[in-house]
Design a protein around this motif. Structure first.
Motif, PDB file in Angstrom:
ATOM      1  N   GLU A 149       0.830  -1.204   0.000  1.00 33.09           N
ATOM      2  CA  GLU A 149       0.000   0.000   0.000  1.00 33.09           C
ATOM      3  C   GLU A 149       0.866   1.255   0.000  1.00 33.09           C
ATOM      4  O   GLU A 149       0.586   2.211  -0.719  1.00 33.09           O
ATOM      5  N   HIS A 205      -5.765   1.249  -0.725  1.00 30.02           N
ATOM      6  CA  HIS A 205      -6.007   0.086   0.116  1.00 30.02           C
ATOM      7  C   HIS A 205      -6.154  -1.148  -0.754  1.00 30.02           C
ATOM      8  O   HIS A 205      -6.726  -1.075  -1.847  1.00 30.02           O
ATOM      9  N   SER A 226      -7.964  -1.280  -7.451  1.00 31.23           N
ATOM     10  CA  SER A 226      -6.840  -1.651  -6.587  1.00 31.23           C
ATOM     11  C   SER A 226      -5.997  -2.744  -7.244  1.00 31.23           C
ATOM     12  O   SER A 226      -4.764  -2.666  -7.262  1.00 31.23           O
TER      13      SER A 226
END
Length: 169
Positions: free
Chosen positions: A57, A71, A78
């Motif tokens: 992260e 996150h 992501s």
């Protein structure tokens, strides 16, 4: 001696991921363990990257120049960020031709991230090389271990910040 060091590194990573109390994410060492296994039947390299989730992260935040907004939530966005980052730091080449890393998935286990990738390798890993620069931009003491399984032969490679590509035995 090298096998002992690799075993201790893996054991320490496992213990840190499973023993730390909730809310504790800082750790004193920086290491990752990556497994590369050539699957001759499918003609692919199966890749598993294991490292601390908070370190990934932090690398994604630095790369995207955000603070606290990245996150590992397994969303498409992501996952795309993780894949793009890993493509920039893990290189597998046959000769001069890089293999394209393809996304399989991500699991979070305790404080560790297990990231699954694959790469097409129709000619196998003969005369191939690998380089792993994972998290070197964050930690001067980062060590990356690659455990290789190629045609039933097991070997390990260790990467430090100043290392270049290494031949796959």
């Amino acid at each position: 001696m090298r096998k002992v060091i690799l075993a201790l590194s893996f054991a320490a990573l496992f213990l840190m991921a499973t023993v730390l109390p909730p809310g504790v994410s800082a750790h004193r060492y920086h290491t990752s363990v990556t497994r590369l296994e050539y699957n001759a039947d499918e003609q692919i390299v199966e890749i598993t990257v294991q490292t601390f989730a908070d370190d990934i992260e932090a690398a994604l935040e630095k790369r995207s120049k955000t603070s606290g907004n990245v996150h590992l939530d397994r969303s498409k966005a992501s996952n795309a960020l993780v894949l793009d980052y890993l493509r920039s730091v893990i290189e597998i080449k046959t000769g001069d031709a890089p293999m394209e890393l393809q996304w399989i998935g991500l699991e979070l286990k305790g404080y560790t991230a297990w990231i699954y990738l694959q790469a097409k390798a129709p000619s196998g890993l003969a005369q191939a090389s690998v380089r792993n620069r994972l998290l070197f931009e964050l930690f001067a003491d980062q060590v990356n271990i690659i455990n290789l399984i190629n045609n039933g032969k097991r070997t390990s490679l260790v990467f430090n910040r100043d290392d270049g590509a290494k031949a796959i035995p």
